[in-house]
Design an enzyme around this catalytic site. Structure first.
Site, PDB file in Angstrom:
ATOM      1  N   GLY A   1      -9.624   3.619   6.586  1.00  0.00           N
ATOM      2  CA  GLY A   1      -8.459   3.125   7.302  1.00  0.00           C
ATOM      3  C   GLY A   1      -8.329   3.652   8.716  1.00  0.00           C
ATOM      4  O   GLY A   1      -8.724   4.783   9.006  1.00  0.00           O
TER       5      GLY A   1
ATOM      6  N   ASP B   1      -4.721  -4.599  10.957  1.00  0.00           N
ATOM      7  CA  ASP B   1      -4.973  -3.922   9.677  1.00  0.00           C
ATOM      8  C   ASP B   1      -4.598  -2.449   9.798  1.00  0.00           C
ATOM      9  O   ASP B   1      -5.330  -1.549   9.368  1.00  0.00           O
ATOM     10  CB  ASP B   1      -6.428  -4.073   9.238  1.00  0.00           C
ATOM     11  CG  ASP B   1      -6.604  -3.815   7.739  1.00  0.00           C
ATOM     12  OD1 ASP B   1      -5.611  -3.941   6.998  1.00  0.00           O
ATOM     13  OD2 ASP B   1      -7.726  -3.481   7.313  1.00  0.00           O
TER      14      ASP B   1
ATOM     15  N   ASN C   1       0.856  -1.182   0.000  1.00  0.00           N
ATOM     16  CA  ASN C   1       0.000   0.000   0.000  1.00  0.00           C
ATOM     17  C   ASN C   1       0.896   1.237   0.000  1.00  0.00           C
ATOM     18  O   ASN C   1       0.969   1.976   0.978  1.00  0.00           O
ATOM     19  CB  ASN C   1      -0.902  -0.038   1.240  1.00  0.00           C
ATOM     20  CG  ASN C   1      -1.908   1.092   1.271  1.00  0.00           C
ATOM     21  OD1 ASN C   1      -2.212   1.691   0.247  1.00  0.00           O
ATOM     22  ND2 ASN C   1      -2.423   1.392   2.456  1.00  0.00           N
TER      23      ASN C   1
END
Length: 417
Positions: free
Chosen positions: A325, A306, A96
């Site tokens: 996020g 995460d 990412n």
């Protein structure tokens, strides 16, 4: 490094010292002796902490750090310090970033950035070039460079044939494919879970079906091709059931769930707080309970933070436009202790090593000192002072959590919070 850990209760079901409170002598990166009230004639450094517990080092299977390209969100160096102080001796780094980790040189770049850190970094290579879902990336070259799995972070593979070919291709070198489950057409412009809360707030919803349909398709592909498939961050009760059925068939499928999906629900969205905008979206209490049951019965193999730092400019904006996020490393252990028993928490924070083929070290004499130190008791309110990350987008701010990660011992280093 030579030290003695004093009066530590070992939580390691594979260790002969499980549930025993002992002293541990460590020298040159290895556990040399375990016993009661060990002598210290050579004046080694001693570590003592309140209600000290110790386990095999925790491993997080899904961490984003920004670098390269988004260093304003987080750097690899600081991100690994965050992980260490949060109790993690190893993390799997998601592609990412910009550029995406989709070739050998990018894998080597992030690995070299982590060489001196106590927390080890294991790159996940992108499944497709640029994570664009069109052409398969250089999987074998990335495997040789140190990639532990292949997947496009939070992007589902719309092309079923691409996933089929990838599952077949990686079998030549026993690779692991990660397939994020979300049908983009069913998701549409949805930003939260489709249900009572989304209707009440007037926000576009993402139905559970968007995840479940993709999981069902991917499991059919796995049954056809063979190979190994990992499904990350599942969020619905039906997803747990589908994966349980696949495991009963003997398919080589594993899955994870995020900490925030085990602790929070879409009821948190009432104030339109973008800290709770995550992907997959927070679901209902029914789904949360089903996920906890999946953890307890073994259907869900591991738990991940995460961890995904987002800069304030992309969070402090209208809900629909804000990026998905939340950071999660600092709060992971203490949040899990509010909903799960200690042994289950430790098991799910270490199980990922076997799935990602990372060395696992039982706590016994002669083993490598790869250890997480923690206190499972005591309540604490999670505040901005608890955050070591550069970004502050935590979904757990203001919540009362249980326990505390003290730090780690790994790579002949001691990192304490």
């Amino acid at each position: 490094m030579k030290l003695i850990i004093r009066e530590a209760k070992i939580i390691d079901t594979k260790s002969p010292f499980h549930n025993q409170t002992v002293d541990i002598l460590i020298a040159d990166g290895f556990i040399k002796k375990i016993g009661s009230k060990l002598a210290n004639p050579d004046q080694f450094e001693e570590i003592t902490q309140d209600n000290l517990h110790i386990s095999q080092g925790w491993f997080d299977s899904s961490v984003s750090l920004g670098e390269p390209g988004f260093e304003d969100r987080e750097t690899i160096a600081n991100g690994l310090k965050v992980a260490a102080k949060s109790g993690f001796t190893g993390i799997a780094l998601q592609p990412n970033s910009f550029p995406v980790i989709d070739n050998q040189s990018q894998v080597l770049f992030v690995k070299n950035k982590a060489l001196q850190s106590a927390t080890e970094l294991f790159p996940i290579g992108a499944l497709t070039k640029g994570s664009e879902g069109k052409d398969m990336a250089e999987l074998f070259d990335m495997k040789n460079a140190g990639a532990v799995a292949f997947g496009d972070y939070n992007k589902s593979q719309a092309n079923a044939n691409m996933l089929k070919i990838a599952l077949q291709y990686v079998q030549d070198f026993d690779g692991l494919v990660i397939a994020y489950p979300q049908d983009e057409m069913l998701k549409g412009h949805g930003v939260v879970n489709e249900g009572i809360v989304s209707t009440r707030l007037g926000l576009k919803g993402i139905p559970n079906l968007a995840e479940e349909l993709q999981i069902a398709r991917n499991l059919f592909l796995l049954e056809y091709t063979g190979g190994k498939l990992h499904i990350p961050t599942i969020s619905t009760a039906k997803s747990v059931a589908l994966i349980s059925e696949a495991k009963a068939k003997g398919l080589a499928v594993t899955c994870s769930v995020s900490v925030h999906h085990l602790v929070l629900t879409d009821e948190k969205l009432e104030q339109f707080d973008t800290r709770y905008k995550v992907t997959p979206p927070l679901r209902t209490e029914t789904d949360r309970k089903a996920l906890l049951e999946g953890v307890n019965n073994g259907t869900i193999d591991m738990i991940t933070s995460d961890h995904n730092p987002i800069d304030i400019e992309h969070k402090k904006m209208e809900f629909d436009a804000a990026k998905d996020g939340t950071i999660g490393l600092e709060s992971a252990f203490a949040a899990l202790m509010t909903v799960l028993p200690l042994e289950t928490v430790i098991n799910k924070l270490t199980a990922g090593k076997n799935i990602f083929k990372i060395e696992s070290n039982t706590i016994q004499e002669g083993s490598k000192a790869n250890l997480s130190l923690f206190n499972p008791e005591g309540e604490v309110v999670f505040t901005k002072k608890s955050i070591v990350s550069k970004s502050l987008n935590s979904a757990f701010l203001g919540l009362t959590l249980k326990g505390k990660a003290y730090g780690i011992i790994n790579q002949e280093q001691i990192i304490l919070a």
